[in-house]
Design an enzyme around this catalytic site. Structure first.
Site, short mmCIF file in Angstrom:
data_model
loop_
_atom_site.label_atom_id
_atom_site.label_comp_id
_atom_site.label_asym_id
_atom_site.label_seq_id
_atom_site.Cartn_x
_atom_site.Cartn_y
_atom_site.Cartn_z
CB ALA A 9 8.99 -56.96 -38.13
CD GLU A 162 6.17 -43.62 -54.84
OE1 GLU A 162 6.54 -43.89 -53.68
OE2 GLU A 162 6.10 -44.47 -55.74
CB ALA A 305 12.25 -50.60 -49.67
C1 LIG Z 1 6.05 -43.34 -48.77
C2 LIG Z 1 7.42 -43.97 -48.98
C3 LIG Z 1 7.73 -44.51 -50.22
C4 LIG Z 1 8.96 -45.14 -50.41
N1 LIG Z 1 9.21 -45.70 -51.63
C5 LIG Z 1 10.35 -46.39 -51.82
C6 LIG Z 1 10.57 -47.08 -53.06
O1 LIG Z 1 9.76 -47.01 -53.99
N2 LIG Z 1 11.70 -47.80 -53.19
C7 LIG Z 1 12.62 -47.92 -52.17
O2 LIG Z 1 13.61 -48.64 -52.34
N3 LIG Z 1 12.46 -47.28 -50.99
C8 LIG Z 1 11.34 -46.52 -50.78
N4 LIG Z 1 11.14 -45.88 -49.57
C9 LIG Z 1 12.15 -45.99 -48.50
C10 LIG Z 1 11.99 -47.33 -47.76
O3 LIG Z 1 10.67 -47.51 -47.35
C11 LIG Z 1 12.93 -47.45 -46.54
O4 LIG Z 1 14.24 -47.29 -47.01
C12 LIG Z 1 12.75 -48.82 -45.87
O5 LIG Z 1 11.49 -48.91 -45.26
C13 LIG Z 1 13.84 -49.11 -44.85
O6 LIG Z 1 13.67 -50.41 -44.37
P1 LIG Z 1 14.12 -50.80 -42.89
O7 LIG Z 1 13.98 -52.28 -42.77
O8 LIG Z 1 15.43 -50.21 -42.57
O9 LIG Z 1 13.10 -50.03 -41.95
P2 LIG Z 1 11.52 -50.09 -41.91
O10 LIG Z 1 10.97 -50.76 -43.10
O11 LIG Z 1 11.09 -48.71 -41.60
O12 LIG Z 1 11.23 -51.00 -40.64
C14 LIG Z 1 11.50 -50.66 -39.32
C15 LIG Z 1 10.62 -51.52 -38.44
O13 LIG Z 1 10.99 -51.32 -37.09
C16 LIG Z 1 9.84 -51.07 -36.31
N5 LIG Z 1 10.24 -50.21 -35.22
C17 LIG Z 1 10.69 -48.93 -35.30
N6 LIG Z 1 11.00 -48.46 -34.08
C18 LIG Z 1 10.76 -49.47 -33.21
C19 LIG Z 1 10.90 -49.61 -31.80
N7 LIG Z 1 11.37 -48.62 -31.03
N8 LIG Z 1 10.54 -50.78 -31.24
C20 LIG Z 1 10.06 -51.82 -31.99
N9 LIG Z 1 9.93 -51.74 -33.33
C21 LIG Z 1 10.28 -50.59 -33.93
C22 LIG Z 1 8.83 -50.43 -37.27
O14 LIG Z 1 7.51 -50.59 -36.86
C23 LIG Z 1 9.14 -51.19 -38.55
O15 LIG Z 1 8.39 -52.38 -38.61
C24 LIG Z 1 9.93 -45.21 -49.35
C25 LIG Z 1 9.62 -44.65 -48.11
C26 LIG Z 1 8.39 -44.04 -47.92
C27 LIG Z 1 8.05 -43.45 -46.56
#
Ligand SMILES: Cc1cc2nc3c(=O)[nH]c(=O)nc-3n(C[C@H](O)[C@H](O)[C@H](O)COP(=O)(O)OP(=O)(O)OC[C@H]3O[C@@H](n4cnc5c(N)ncnc54)[C@H](O)[C@@H]3O)c2cc1C
Length: 392
Positions: A9, A162, A305
């Protein structure tokens, strides 16, 4: 009725689930926490700006229809042949899988980095960073060893820069709290590449560099971290830096569960998808966010993100289209820009091709959070969170 199972999520999984929820399309979402967190703001949580749980939204506040099922569990593996997902608590079968379980830190094989550094990965690791830094300050008060007051942040990408901004805002408050002279605290950023913040233009990088150095950070580019031991980072050229806190922000790779499930992956473990975000290996699996190796005009879309939240609604659309015999839509990434905060009040970046800096940059970052909350849960969620900030 075909069973849709969403794993994770985060930005892509939560926005996919919200879209299915709005259309009363039945699905099950599995996530390891009962809340969704804003990964892009985790540096604020780590740097002590607001309490860590401020950066979360209960999943139950987003998914409100009886057709939506949420299971809190940890995914362990995917058996594509049997169409079963194994979790720590129980197993779940599916007809269609939406795999959005995000990323893990990439340590690039640097010896000792995984064992001896802290990372910004989720709310728990941010609490760990905050507590660790505070303990180091307390320790200094006991033994006056200045190594406790040295913080090394590896990596000068978005996350590292950041985080520095937040730490530099927090440190004077900690010094006041523990009666420590600010000049004793040493914050160093170590980056192997020639520049900081490669996502923005050279003049905006200069704004970020000047702001962070004025606040007391040392930014060292063209400097490689080659090995880490407890409390010591080794740099190329035989230099050692002893530090009570070592934080690694140098890179990410896709959740290893995808490689283990036998998908075709790139060098960062992301699983290859077609234009519809459907796995090239298995048309019963859709993949989004940092897990997806998606391309536009022959080039991989960087894991952000921004891309993840654009993919989520399309994942929902395409998985239901397959089930209902309708046409899927291709994914097109719309780059709306990048913003980096440099502490609570200011930021730098590009929005809709327009460079922003200073207070406007900071406000733009706050605005993007509210826009995202609106996308997730309409006015209700956006207004709720705004009320948290201004305490109404
Ligand atoms: C500090 C920071 C700042 C950032 N700033 C930016 C920004 O300004 N702009 C931008 O575009 N991007 C930014 N990013 C990158 C961005 O956050 C990621 O690209 C984004 O979170 C990816 O989204 P996602 O849905 O793929 O994964 P995520 O958002 O990481 O979600 C994965 C989900 O899966 C869950 N999960 C993981 N493993 C398991 C498991 N085994 N079982 C059950 N659940 C699980 C996690 O708890 C989480 O809820 C930043 C990243 C960081 C760390």
């Amino acid at each position: 009725m075909a069973k849709i199972l969403i794993l994770g999520a985060g930005y892509s999984g939560m926005t996919a689930a919200a879209a299915l929820d709005r259309n009363s399309e039945p699905f099950t979402l599995i996530n390891n926490n009962a809340y969704h967190y804003f990964t892009t703001l985790l540096h604020e949580a780590a740097g002590g700006r607001r309490p860590p749980m401020y950066y979360t939204v209960p999943i139950a506040d987003v998914l409100r229809k009886p057709t939506s099922t949420f299971v809190q569990d940890e995914v362990v593996s995917i058996d594509r042949e049997k169409k079963i997902v194994h979790c720590k608590g129980s197993d779940h079968s599916y007809d269609y899988l939406v795999c959005t379980i995000g990323w893990v830190p990439e340590y690039f094989g640097i010896p000792g980095m995984q064992e001896h550094s802290l990372v910004i990965r989720n709310v728990d690791t941010c609490i760990e960073i905050r507590q660790h830094i505070e303990q180091q300050f307390q320790q200094y008060v006991q033994d006056h060893d200045v190594r406790h007051l040295r913080i090394v942040v590896g990596g000068a990408g978005l996350t590292g820069i950041e985080l520095l901004g937040e730490l530099l805002d927090w440190i004077p408050k900690l010094c006041l709290q523990y009666g420590i002279d600010r000049s004793l605290v040493d914050v160093q950023n170590i980056e192997a590449m020639p520049t900081i913040l490669p996502q923005v233009s050279e003049d905006l990088r200069a704004v970020a560099y000047n702001r962070l150095t004025e606040l007391g950070a040392k930014l060292r580019t063209n400097t490689k971290l080659v090995r880490v031991e407890a409390g010591v980072v080794h740099l190329d050229g035989d230099e050692q830096v002893e530090a009570g806190t070592i934080i690694w922000t140098g890179g990410v790779r896709a959740n290893p569960i995808l490689t283990e499930a036998g998908f075709t992956v790139d060098r960062r473990g992301r699983a290859k998808v077609n234009e519809f975000l459907q796995s090239v290996d298995d048309d019963h699996v859709f993949i989004g966010g940092d897990c997806a190796w998606a391309e536009e005009d022959g080039k991989p879309i960087p894991p952000t993100a921004q891309a993840a939240t654009q993919m989520g609604p399309l994942l929902a659309h395409n998985v239901t289209s397959v089930i209902h015999g309708q046409r899927m839509k291709p994914f097109h990434f719309h780059n709306l820009g990048t913003l980096a905060s440099l502490g609570p009040d200011v930021g730098v970046g590009v929005m809709m091709n327009v460079p922003v800096k200073g207070v406007v940059g900071g406000l733009a970052k706050e605005g993007s959070k509210l826009k995202y909350l609106y996308q997730l849960g309409g006015l209700r969620l956006a207004v709720d969170k705004l009320a948290d900030v201004v305490d109404i």
